[in-house]
Design a protein around this motif. Structure first.
Motif, PDB file in Angstrom:
ATOM      1  N   UNK A  59       0.710  -1.203  -0.028  1.00  0.00           N
ATOM      2  CA  UNK A  59      -0.065  -0.102  -0.009  1.00  0.00           C
ATOM      3  C   UNK A  59       0.757   1.159  -0.005  1.00  0.00           C
ATOM      4  N   UNK A  60       1.799   1.238   0.797  1.00  0.00           N
ATOM      5  CA  UNK A  60       2.942   2.151   0.828  1.00  0.00           C
ATOM      6  C   UNK A  60       3.516   2.419  -0.493  1.00  0.00           C
ATOM      7  N   UNK A  61       3.873   1.538  -1.121  1.00  0.00           N
ATOM      8  CA  UNK A  61       4.447   1.849  -2.798  1.00  0.00           C
ATOM      9  C   UNK A  61       3.586   2.158  -3.605  1.00  0.00           C
ATOM     10  N   UNK A  62       2.128   1.709  -3.278  1.00  0.00           N
ATOM     11  CA  UNK A  62       1.153   1.977  -4.347  1.00  0.00           C
ATOM     12  C   UNK A  62       0.959   3.518  -4.191  1.00  0.00           C
ATOM     13  N   UNK A  63       0.818   3.988  -2.824  1.00  0.00           N
ATOM     14  CA  UNK A  63       0.798   5.703  -2.538  1.00  0.00           C
ATOM     15  C   UNK A  63       1.957   6.320  -3.151  1.00  0.00           C
ATOM     16  N   UNK A  64       3.067   5.661  -3.127  1.00  0.00           N
ATOM     17  CA  UNK A  64       4.272   6.462  -3.617  1.00  0.00           C
ATOM     18  C   UNK A  64       4.076   6.632  -5.146  1.00  0.00           C
ATOM     19  N   UNK A  65       3.358   5.787  -5.799  1.00  0.00           N
ATOM     20  CA  UNK A  65       3.166   5.914  -7.331  1.00  0.00           C
ATOM     21  C   UNK A  65       2.162   6.883  -7.685  1.00  0.00           C
ATOM     22  N   UNK A  66       1.417   7.296  -6.804  1.00  0.00           N
ATOM     23  CA  UNK A  66       0.391   8.147  -7.153  1.00  0.00           C
ATOM     24  C   UNK A  66       0.993   9.546  -7.482  1.00  0.00           C
ATOM     25  N   UNK A  67       0.431  10.071  -8.633  1.00  0.00           N
ATOM     26  CA  UNK A  67       1.207  11.382  -9.088  1.00  0.00           C
ATOM     27  C   UNK A  67       1.016  12.417  -8.160  1.00  0.00           C
ATOM     28  N   UNK A  68      -0.433  12.318  -7.506  1.00  0.00           N
ATOM     29  CA  UNK A  68      -0.544  13.427  -6.587  1.00  0.00           C
ATOM     30  C   UNK A  68       0.029  13.637  -5.568  1.00  0.00           C
ATOM     31  N   UNK A  69       0.674  12.397  -4.970  1.00  0.00           N
ATOM     32  CA  UNK A  69       1.374  12.426  -3.885  1.00  0.00           C
ATOM     33  C   UNK A  69       2.939  13.210  -4.046  1.00  0.00           C
ATOM     34  N   UNK A  70       3.398  12.737  -5.386  1.00  0.00           N
ATOM     35  CA  UNK A  70       4.687  13.751  -6.008  1.00  0.00           C
ATOM     36  C   UNK A  70       4.222  15.121  -6.095  1.00  0.00           C
ATOM     37  N   UNK A  71       3.131  15.502  -6.535  1.00  0.00           N
ATOM     38  CA  UNK A  71       2.712  16.768  -6.427  1.00  0.00           C
ATOM     39  C   UNK A  71       2.816  17.554  -5.281  1.00  0.00           C
ATOM     40  N   UNK A  72       2.030  16.657  -4.202  1.00  0.00           N
ATOM     41  CA  UNK A  72       2.107  17.236  -2.862  1.00  0.00           C
ATOM     42  C   UNK A  72       3.342  17.535  -2.182  1.00  0.00           C
ATOM     43  N   UNK A  73       4.509  16.376  -2.493  1.00  0.00           N
ATOM     44  CA  UNK A  73       5.533  16.730  -2.099  1.00  0.00           C
ATOM     45  C   UNK A  73       6.452  17.966  -2.916  1.00  0.00           C
ATOM     46  N   UNK A  74       6.408  18.094  -4.075  1.00  0.00           N
ATOM     47  CA  UNK A  74       7.272  19.028  -4.970  1.00  0.00           C
ATOM     48  C   UNK A  74       6.549  20.467  -4.525  1.00  0.00           C
ATOM     49  N   UNK A  75       5.204  20.407  -4.339  1.00  0.00           N
ATOM     50  CA  UNK A  75       4.511  21.777  -3.927  1.00  0.00           C
ATOM     51  C   UNK A  75       4.510  22.307  -2.599  1.00  0.00           C
ATOM     52  N   UNK A  76       5.027  21.490  -1.583  1.00  0.00           N
ATOM     53  CA  UNK A  76       5.269  21.848  -0.212  1.00  0.00           C
ATOM     54  C   UNK A  76       6.495  22.742  -0.217  1.00  0.00           C
ATOM     55  N   UNK A  77       6.020  23.875   0.405  1.00  0.00           N
ATOM     56  CA  UNK A  77       7.264  24.688   0.960  1.00  0.00           C
ATOM     57  C   UNK A  77       8.110  24.245   1.971  1.00  0.00           C
ATOM     58  N   UNK A  78       7.338  23.434   2.816  1.00  0.00           N
ATOM     59  CA  UNK A  78       7.838  22.474   4.073  1.00  0.00           C
ATOM     60  C   UNK A  78       7.563  21.453   4.265  1.00  0.00           C
ATOM     61  N   UNK A  79       7.909  20.380   4.359  1.00  0.00           N
ATOM     62  CA  UNK A  79       7.737  19.031   4.527  1.00  0.00           C
ATOM     63  C   UNK A  79       8.160  18.557   5.905  1.00  0.00           C
ATOM     64  N   UNK A  80       7.215  18.287   7.120  1.00  0.00           N
ATOM     65  CA  UNK A  80       7.897  17.990   8.477  1.00  0.00           C
ATOM     66  C   UNK A  80       7.764  16.541   8.365  1.00  0.00           C
ATOM     67  N   UNK A  81       8.750  15.780   8.789  1.00  0.00           N
ATOM     68  CA  UNK A  81       8.595  14.085   8.954  1.00  0.00           C
ATOM     69  C   UNK A  81       8.793  14.003  10.188  1.00  0.00           C
ATOM     70  N   UNK A  82       7.799  12.982  10.712  1.00  0.00           N
ATOM     71  CA  UNK A  82       7.633  12.543  11.993  1.00  0.00           C
ATOM     72  C   UNK A  82       8.725  11.633  12.559  1.00  0.00           C
TER      73      UNK A  82
END
Length: 411
Positions: A164-187
């Protein structure tokens, strides 16, 4: 400033994701005007709380896809796939609700809070407003060396989770969320690595969980008395990845014949754990308390000396912070959220190289803390101080408010 929070799970008086959503919103409202997008699931609890304790600057907008309000009361019957579907559709709808809201209010910053899962997108990145993502986690995995000790059911679970995690990473909208984030905070550090792979430009590592100041003060009052057997404690759902079987095996190796091990919680692994205690010859010194209320759990925590938390992939770890606030050293695996929360001053972070090594190291740490009261007290006090300085929700609110100032100033 005007802040829009995306908080699918948000409810006062709760732990886990709903507690994170509520506490972030509550603290940010001390600094800025806040609008929170959340599910109708939490509406009654939120409105009841605000009727008792009004919070200026805090506004809620409730939404659910196609009027589908998820009923969380059927705890054992819900399908994880239906949860993921509801959440994904909710995220899409959140954008269409937020777009006219933004035209009316003109937000300065948009911030995604919950769910805290890095492999799911937020469509609010399309609002053309500085977007903050997180803290989110979910990249944590049980090390492969530990899979050999898993049951077939547990191995299937871990494989599906990774799929499921690999499937999520293949979602183009996840990549867009990452690239458009001005700050990404990892727990967690593991999630920070996946952020980098997804193309996040600015990454910070900062834990998602915290404790309200009032709860910290309550936990500080909990003090263990020494006129009793020395006790270790673990608390949480009895699931394979929580690693309680490592705690039992380590306890069996210790040369502490008068010590006890208390386990609070219930779940599908309980029968296995009880059988394991019998097999290891420690059943007379292990107490399975089952599911207790929060107050009962805190009371039991106060009757123990050391928390054992050998979880294989926790993004958060509320009980770790509660134990530290109560002045108890923590023994955990150096993985996920607990690997960030616990330091060498507040407990023992055991490497997770192999199950045998981990059990041996946990047993060694158990014996040291049982036989060195000065070390135990020193670590306990350091844990209290760390929670006050780093994991107090007031401190976390200031941290996020500073991030908003920075990103809004750079936009």
């Amino acid at each position: 400033m005007k802040i829009l929070l995306s908080s699918y799970a948000c409810e006062p008086g709760k732990g886990s994701e709903p507690g994170i959503g509520w506490n972030v919103a509550r603290e940010i409202a001390n600094y800025h005007q806040v609008w929170v997008l959340t599910s109708n699931t939490h509406r009654l609890a939120i409105e009841d709380e605000l009727a008792r304790n009004k919070v200026p600057n805090l506004n809620f907008v409730y939404l659910d896809p196609f009027g589908w309000v998820y009923d969380w009361s059927y705890e054992g019957k819900r399908s994880q796939m239906s949860v993921y579907l509801h959440y994904y559709l909710w995220q899409i709808m959140a954008y269409f609700v937020a777009r006219p809201l933004h035209q009316k209010i003109n937000f300065d910053v948009v911030h995604h809070i919950t769910y805290g899962r890095y492999s799911s997108p937020s469509f609010l990145v399309f609002l053309s407003v500085p977007f903050v993502w997180g803290p989110v986690g979910g990249a944590e995995s049980a090390p492969k060396a530990f899979w050999q000790k898993h049951s077939l059911r547990a191995r299937v679970y871990e494989n599906l989770r990774n799929l499921l995690r690999r499937f999520g990473e293949s979602d183009p909208f996840v990549h867009l969320t990452a690239k458009k984030s001005v700050v990404a905070i990892a727990a967690t550090e593991e999630t920070a690595q996946r952020f980098a792979a997804l193309g996040c430009k600015k990454i910070e590592v900062y834990g998602a969980v915290g404790i309200p100041k009032a709860d910290i003060e309550q936990l500080i009052q909990i003090s263990s008395t020494q006129c009793r057997p020395f006790r270790f404690i673990s608390t949480g759902r009895l699931l394979h990845w929580k690693g309680f079987h490592f705690g039992l095996r380590a306890f069996a190796q210790t040369n502490l014949p008068d010590a006890e091990y208390w386990i609070i919680g219930d779940g599908p692994e309980r029968e296995f754990l009880e059988s394991l205690a019998q097999e290891l010859g420690i059943a007379d010194r292990v107490n399975f308390w089952g599911t207790l209320s929060r107050q009962e759990t805190l009371s039991k925590l106060g009757e123990c000396d050391v928390l054992i938390h050998p979880s294989l992939h926790d993004s958060g770890g509320w009980v770790v912070l509660e134990a530290m606030a109560a002045g108890q050293p923590v023994i955990c695996l150096n993985l996920g959220g607990p690997g960030i929360q616990v330091t060498k001053e507040t407990g023992f972070k055991v490497p997770a190289d192999s199950p045998e090594q981990a059990v041996n190291d946990i047993a060694t740490a158990m014996m040291r803390l049982a036989k060195e009261p000065e070390l135990r007290l020193k670590m306990g006090e350091a844990g209290r101080e760390r929670v006050r300085e780093v994991y107090n929700w007031e401190v976390k609110g200031k941290y996020l408010a500073q991030i908003y100032q920075t990103v809004a100033g750079n936009s």
